[in-house]
Design a protein around this motif. Structure first.
Motif, short mmCIF file in Angstrom:
data_model
loop_
_atom_site.label_atom_id
_atom_site.label_comp_id
_atom_site.label_asym_id
_atom_site.label_seq_id
_atom_site.Cartn_x
_atom_site.Cartn_y
_atom_site.Cartn_z
N TRP A 153 0.85 -1.19 0.00
CA TRP A 153 0.00 0.00 0.00
C TRP A 153 0.88 1.24 0.00
O TRP A 153 1.77 1.36 0.81
N LEU A 154 0.58 2.18 -0.92
CA LEU A 154 1.43 3.36 -1.10
C LEU A 154 0.69 4.68 -0.88
O LEU A 154 1.08 5.70 -1.41
N TRP B 202 0.83 -1.31 -5.15
CA TRP B 202 1.79 -2.04 -5.97
C TRP B 202 1.51 -3.51 -5.70
O TRP B 202 1.43 -3.93 -4.54
#
Length: 162
Positions: free
Chosen positions: A118-119, A131
């Motif tokens: 998780w970004l 991603w």
């Protein structure tokens, strides 16, 4: 009288329940193994219905978006964004055709096993940047780009329509 000799009460044959039990057990084991193999190979479902967050759904709705355990995500890659053909508002028939292919390829890739990194959040649609890496280390977003089912984002034009 000893063992399984003929008797008026028994009929003379050894009990078959043990053989039947082994046959049933073998069948159950094989059927379970086949079911497990197919469950792993089945693609992730296409998102349907509302209340996905409350239902903690994991599904894919297009070639660069889906839900993971109730969290809406937008696909990214190591080197930047990913843009898949539009499924819900395509500019031409070819874009729609490729959008279906892109979505289904994403589902198949993820069904092989994946990890989500998780970004953070993106845009006003409440999506988290995700991603997604495959078990073999490949970047899902880059794989879709390499296969011609997505393009680098941000982009400058629609590759899908002439």
């Amino acid at each position: 009288m000893t063992g399984y000799e003929k008797s008026p009460d028994y009929g003379g044959s050894p009990p078959r329940w043990r053989e039947a039990l082994w046959i049933v057990a073998a069948f159950v084991f094989i059927a379970g193994a086949l079911y497990a193999c197919n469950a792993i190979a089945d693609p992730l479902p296409v998102c349907k219905g509302g209340h996905r967050a409350e239902r903690k759904l994991t599904c894919v709705y297009d070639g660069d978006g889906g839900w993971e355990n109730g969290v809406k995500w937008r696909l990214t890659r190591r080197d930047g964004g990913v843009d898949a053909p539009e499924l819900f508002d395509p500019s031409c028939g070819e874009e729609y055709r490729l959008a279906i292919l892109s979505r289904d390829r994403l589902r198949a890739l993820m069904s092989e096993g994946y990890t989500v990194l998780w970004l953070g959040r993106v845009g006003g649609k409440g999506r988290s940047l995700a991603w997604i890496g495959l078990k073999d280390g490949r970047d899902v977003g880059q794989t879709l780009i390499d296969e011609g089912l997505a393009q680098v984002w941000p982009n400058f034009g629609n590759l899908w329509c002439p």
